[in-house]
Design a protein around this motif. Structure first.
Motif, PDB file in Angstrom:
ATOM      1  N   LYS A 147       9.368  -4.923   3.891  1.00  0.00           N
ATOM      2  CA  LYS A 147      10.723  -4.479   4.225  1.00  0.00           C
ATOM      3  C   LYS A 147      10.981  -4.597   5.719  1.00  0.00           C
ATOM      4  O   LYS A 147      12.117  -4.784   6.154  1.00  0.00           O
ATOM      5  CB  LYS A 147      10.901  -3.037   3.770  1.00  0.00           C
ATOM      6  N   SER A 148       9.911  -4.436   6.499  1.00  0.00           N
ATOM      7  CA  SER A 148       9.966  -4.588   7.954  1.00  0.00           C
ATOM      8  C   SER A 148       8.668  -5.269   8.359  1.00  0.00           C
ATOM      9  O   SER A 148       7.816  -5.561   7.510  1.00  0.00           O
ATOM     10  CB  SER A 148      10.078  -3.215   8.624  1.00  0.00           C
ATOM     11  N   ASP A 149       8.494  -5.543   9.632  1.00  0.00           N
ATOM     12  CA  ASP A 149       7.191  -6.015  10.070  1.00  0.00           C
ATOM     13  C   ASP A 149       6.149  -4.989   9.615  1.00  0.00           C
ATOM     14  O   ASP A 149       6.327  -3.774   9.794  1.00  0.00           O
ATOM     15  CB  ASP A 149       7.143  -6.154  11.582  1.00  0.00           C
ATOM     16  N   ALA A 150       5.068  -5.457   9.015  1.00  0.00           N
ATOM     17  CA  ALA A 150       4.110  -4.529   8.409  1.00  0.00           C
ATOM     18  C   ALA A 150       2.690  -5.036   8.581  1.00  0.00           C
ATOM     19  O   ALA A 150       2.446  -6.245   8.696  1.00  0.00           O
ATOM     20  CB  ALA A 150       4.414  -4.332   6.924  1.00  0.00           C
ATOM     21  N   GLY A 151       1.758  -4.078   8.601  1.00  0.00           N
ATOM     22  CA  GLY A 151       0.342  -4.385   8.632  1.00  0.00           C
ATOM     23  C   GLY A 151      -0.357  -3.711   7.458  1.00  0.00           C
ATOM     24  O   GLY A 151      -0.222  -2.498   7.276  1.00  0.00           O
ATOM     25  N   LEU A 152      -1.068  -4.489   6.655  1.00  0.00           N
ATOM     26  CA  LEU A 152      -1.758  -3.972   5.472  1.00  0.00           C
ATOM     27  C   LEU A 152      -3.218  -4.402   5.527  1.00  0.00           C
ATOM     28  O   LEU A 152      -3.586  -5.344   6.229  1.00  0.00           O
ATOM     29  CB  LEU A 152      -1.128  -4.516   4.189  1.00  0.00           C
ATOM     30  N   MET A 153      -4.048  -3.717   4.748  1.00  0.00           N
ATOM     31  CA  MET A 153      -5.421  -4.153   4.539  1.00  0.00           C
ATOM     32  C   MET A 153      -5.668  -4.283   3.043  1.00  0.00           C
ATOM     33  O   MET A 153      -5.410  -3.342   2.281  1.00  0.00           O
ATOM     34  CB  MET A 153      -6.423  -3.179   5.157  1.00  0.00           C
ATOM     35  N   LEU A 154      -6.130  -5.452   2.631  1.00  0.00           N
ATOM     36  CA  LEU A 154      -6.512  -5.696   1.240  1.00  0.00           C
ATOM     37  C   LEU A 154      -8.011  -5.474   1.116  1.00  0.00           C
ATOM     38  O   LEU A 154      -8.803  -6.099   1.825  1.00  0.00           O
ATOM     39  CB  LEU A 154      -6.156  -7.131   0.842  1.00  0.00           C
ATOM     40  N   LEU A 155      -8.400  -4.570   0.219  1.00  0.00           N
ATOM     41  CA  LEU A 155      -9.804  -4.250  -0.014  1.00  0.00           C
ATOM     42  C   LEU A 155     -10.126  -4.499  -1.479  1.00  0.00           C
ATOM     43  O   LEU A 155      -9.351  -4.117  -2.356  1.00  0.00           O
ATOM     44  CB  LEU A 155     -10.102  -2.787   0.322  1.00  0.00           C
ATOM     45  N   GLY A 156     -11.248  -5.122  -1.747  1.00  0.00           N
ATOM     46  CA  GLY A 156     -11.598  -5.385  -3.139  1.00  0.00           C
ATOM     47  C   GLY A 156     -13.046  -5.774  -3.267  1.00  0.00           C
ATOM     48  O   GLY A 156     -13.764  -5.976  -2.284  1.00  0.00           O
ATOM     49  N   GLY A 157     -13.471  -5.888  -4.513  1.00  0.00           N
ATOM     50  CA  GLY A 157     -14.831  -6.315  -4.758  1.00  0.00           C
ATOM     51  C   GLY A 157     -15.217  -6.148  -6.206  1.00  0.00           C
ATOM     52  O   GLY A 157     -14.506  -5.504  -6.994  1.00  0.00           O
ATOM     53  N   GLU A 158     -16.334  -6.734  -6.538  1.00  0.00           N
ATOM     54  CA  GLU A 158     -16.891  -6.533  -7.869  1.00  0.00           C
ATOM     55  C   GLU A 158     -17.258  -5.058  -8.025  1.00  0.00           C
ATOM     56  O   GLU A 158     -17.885  -4.477  -7.137  1.00  0.00           O
ATOM     57  CB  GLU A 158     -18.143  -7.406  -8.008  1.00  0.00           C
ATOM     58  N   PRO A 159     -16.840  -4.417  -9.116  1.00  0.00           N
ATOM     59  CA  PRO A 159     -17.152  -2.993  -9.278  1.00  0.00           C
ATOM     60  C   PRO A 159     -18.639  -2.722  -9.064  1.00  0.00           C
ATOM     61  O   PRO A 159     -19.493  -3.425  -9.597  1.00  0.00           O
ATOM     62  CB  PRO A 159     -16.718  -2.696 -10.716  1.00  0.00           C
ATOM     63  N   PHE A 160     -18.922  -1.719  -8.258  1.00  0.00           N
ATOM     64  CA  PHE A 160     -20.292  -1.411  -7.853  1.00  0.00           C
ATOM     65  C   PHE A 160     -21.046  -0.821  -9.037  1.00  0.00           C
ATOM     66  O   PHE A 160     -20.688   0.229  -9.563  1.00  0.00           O
ATOM     67  CB  PHE A 160     -20.263  -0.430  -6.683  1.00  0.00           C
ATOM     68  N   ALA A 161     -22.110  -1.504  -9.465  1.00  0.00           N
ATOM     69  CA  ALA A 161     -22.790  -1.135 -10.706  1.00  0.00           C
ATOM     70  C   ALA A 161     -23.633   0.125 -10.580  1.00  0.00           C
ATOM     71  O   ALA A 161     -23.826   0.860 -11.552  1.00  0.00           O
ATOM     72  CB  ALA A 161     -23.670  -2.292 -11.175  1.00  0.00           C
ATOM     73  N   GLU A 162     -24.139   0.382  -9.369  1.00  0.00           N
ATOM     74  CA  GLU A 162     -25.075   1.488  -9.188  1.00  0.00           C
ATOM     75  C   GLU A 162     -24.356   2.784  -8.816  1.00  0.00           C
ATOM     76  O   GLU A 162     -23.294   2.756  -8.208  1.00  0.00           O
ATOM     77  CB  GLU A 162     -26.070   1.136  -8.081  1.00  0.00           C
ATOM     78  N   LYS A 163     -24.963   3.893  -9.188  1.00  0.00           N
ATOM     79  CA  LYS A 163     -24.474   5.182  -8.730  1.00  0.00           C
ATOM     80  C   LYS A 163     -25.177   5.539  -7.424  1.00  0.00           C
ATOM     81  O   LYS A 163     -26.379   5.343  -7.274  1.00  0.00           O
ATOM     82  CB  LYS A 163     -24.708   6.262  -9.782  1.00  0.00           C
ATOM     83  N   ILE A 164     -24.408   6.054  -6.483  1.00  0.00           N
ATOM     84  CA  ILE A 164     -24.949   6.401  -5.174  1.00  0.00           C
ATOM     85  C   ILE A 164     -24.677   7.865  -4.883  1.00  0.00           C
ATOM     86  O   ILE A 164     -23.732   8.456  -5.405  1.00  0.00           O
ATOM     87  CB  ILE A 164     -24.343   5.521  -4.064  1.00  0.00           C
ATOM     88  N   VAL A 165     -25.521   8.438  -4.052  1.00  0.00           N
ATOM     89  CA  VAL A 165     -25.312   9.791  -3.559  1.00  0.00           C
ATOM     90  C   VAL A 165     -24.864   9.669  -2.110  1.00  0.00           C
ATOM     91  O   VAL A 165     -25.555   9.077  -1.286  1.00  0.00           O
ATOM     92  CB  VAL A 165     -26.595  10.636  -3.645  1.00  0.00           C
ATOM     93  N   MET A 166     -23.699  10.208  -1.787  1.00  0.00           N
ATOM     94  CA  MET A 166     -23.155  10.113  -0.444  1.00  0.00           C
ATOM     95  C   MET A 166     -22.922  11.507   0.095  1.00  0.00           C
ATOM     96  O   MET A 166     -22.230  12.322  -0.532  1.00  0.00           O
ATOM     97  CB  MET A 166     -21.850   9.317  -0.450  1.00  0.00           C
ATOM     98  N   TRP A 167     -23.530  11.794   1.248  1.00  0.00           N
ATOM     99  CA  TRP A 167     -23.357  13.092   1.917  1.00  0.00           C
ATOM    100  C   TRP A 167     -23.347  12.867   3.411  1.00  0.00           C
ATOM    101  O   TRP A 167     -24.193  12.152   3.945  1.00  0.00           O
ATOM    102  CB  TRP A 167     -24.503  14.044   1.531  1.00  0.00           C
TER     103      TRP A 167
END
Length: 321
Positions: free
Chosen positions: A249-269
């Motif tokens: 709609k106006s001058d704009a800045g976006l970020m496209l993020l993507g990837g193959e769904p991460f198969a492993e479960k991770i613990v993040m703290w």
């Protein structure tokens, strides 16, 4: 960049059981956090409803902030493991130091990529002489199990591949987009791209149907798949798309993020990623004891202390909650 929440939760994320296998339009609002001294961030991942997009597991958007005559960003030395940090600026500069001895001033649309692997520590700050405006994003990529204990490394890439179309300039930060490949080291199939659009642009981006995607708005006003976005918002798009329509709609800045769904479960703290709560506890103890993560030389201040681990047991919750 650090997660400075004094009471970070311990959670499990990842795995493909909760991946949205079809196109969706899930608008995610940000939460605000103070980052060190003088900087406030809008946290978009992890959110209450979604924890990952491909291997992307952490997304902060900050600014544009007027830091003329102010110290600007000041993030003391802190540890990381099991992830990569991706620093991306639209305005200003950030001085990176790490325990490998790397010292680098990162400038707009240059890739600063730190692979924590087994263990690393770093600091981030606005240089003493800095531009008046600071605006950027900090993102983390979870490392797959086969690579999460790799040796730490730091990369800086001032030249990145660019795709153009009428009204669009797309810089490929990580991974691949439409045949253009970033020089940044990636350990899983993914994409990160900075999209600069002029007002009135109507463009269709090619996507990988097997990837899941999200779009973050950095500036301006745009419509993504007919959903209006304002700065500091994230639109999760699910999988199953071969193309994505974006209108500015106006001058704009976006970020496209993507990837193959991460198969492993991770613990993040806090600023640490592992696979079990015990790994996280051991890493926290190592940081407290001054072991494993090394020392960041040259930062004028004390390092961050690790928060107290939560008393609640680890509860696997998958990709969404």
């Amino acid at each position: 960049m650090s997660d400075l929440n004094p009471r970070p939760g311990l959670s499990v994320r990842g795995g493909r059981s909760r991946v949205v296998a079809e196109p969706v339009r899930e608008l995610i609002a940000s939460r605000r956090f103070a980052l060190g001294e003088g900087t406030e961030v809008r946290r978009l991942l992890p959110s209450l409803g979604r924890r990952m997009v491909g291997a992307w597991c952490f997304v902060d958007h900050y600014g544009p902030d007027d830091i003329a005559g102010e110290p600007g960003m000041q993030v003391p030395p802190h540890p990381h493991m099991g992830l990569q940090t991706v620093s991306w600026l639209h305005n200003g500069e950030v001085l990176h130091r790490d325990s490998l001895g790397s010292v680098r001033t990162v400038r707009p649309r240059e890739l600063s990529l730190m692979t924590a692997g087994h263990a690393i520590a770093h600091s981030e700050e606005s240089p003493r002489e800095h531009a008046p405006i600071l605006h950027g994003a900090q993102l983390w990529v979870a490392l797959p199990d086969a690579d999460r204990d790799t040796a730490p490394a730091f990369e800086h890439h001032a030249e990145l591949p660019v795709l153009t179309a009428p009204g669009l300039r797309a810089t490929v930060i990580m991974g691949e987009l439409d045949g253009a490949v970033s020089p940044g080291t990636a350990y899983s199939p993914l994409v990160g791209a900075d999209l600069e659009l002029t007002g009135g642009t109507d463009v269709t981006l090619p996507l990988e149907p097997d990837f899941e995607y999200a779009v973050m708005t950095m500036s301006g006003a745009a419509e993504v798949d007919d959903v209006g976005l304002e700065p500091g918002s994230l639109l999760y798009l699910g999988c199953g798309r071969s193309a994505l329509r974006v209108r500015a709609k106006s001058d704009a800045g976006l970020m496209l993020l993507g990837g193959e769904p991460f198969a492993e479960k991770i613990v993040m703290w806090w600023n640490l990623i592992g696979r079990t709560g015990q790994e996280i506890a051991e890493a926290r103890a190592d940081w407290a004891a001054g072991e494993r993560f090394g020392t960041v030389e040259g930062y004028d201040g004390v390092r961050l202390d690790a928060p107290t681990l939560p008393p609640t047991p680890l509860k696997p919750r998958g990709r969404t909650r």
